[in-house]
Design an enzyme around this catalytic site. Sequence first.
Site: not given
Length: 260
Positions: A161, A165
């Site tokens: 994740y 990002k």
Amino acid sequence: MDGRIAVSALDGRVAVVTGAGRGLGAAIAEELCARGATVAVVDRDAELARGTAERMASGGGRATAHIADVSDPQPVAALFEELLQTHGRLDMLVNNAGIGAVVASEELTHEQWSRTLAVNLTGTFLCAQAAARHMLPAGPGVIVNMGSVFAATGMPRRAAYAASKHAVVGLTKALAVEWAPRGIRVVAIDPAYIRTALDDADQRAGGYTDADIERRTPMGRYAEPTEIARAVAFLASDAASFITGSEIAVDGGWLAYGGW
């Protein structure tokens, strides 16, 4: 009039919001609609997309529902062709579609890694690319990419994740400087924790509680979806006409806090 620009002046513009069937995406779609935009609600789940669009239409707004998996190039290309046929123009794209992944890094599977990057990063690029192909010859446009506080920091069990990002922010900067001379602004928003279904799933996987987030956030609470949505609406408006390539934290002080 004194020449000042109203933040809410989105009348006549067409916005596309991905992952807008529920949660933050739905809040963003509803905020843009309330400020006068016609909104294309995009989601993988047809029922959720229709529900959001119908709710907005019942309140007097202009909205249409569309189905696509943003990680797949062919459906994305077809989606933007459909949007142009339906609405005749495209002014704003909000790349909100995303998934979480809370897994110990030594146990993270290739499939989990690949799917997280496919949705969060590749999906953002594919939609931005497809939107720009229509925006560049037509005139000004705005693309808002959804980052995260984990685009600027890290946490255990967030390898996929956080990597996705961080990459979204790098992509934002590259596209912003490439397309700025041709009239497209590209910006990223980094929200802190928001109470959504995504957070519910992350809590179950990550073993944290509401109290943990409230204690860690200097403002002492979760963000409300509408607070992020209002920031998106500002960045999409002419009031933000000189903002591009920026990464804007909407995080209640999360990134500024360096204590225990």
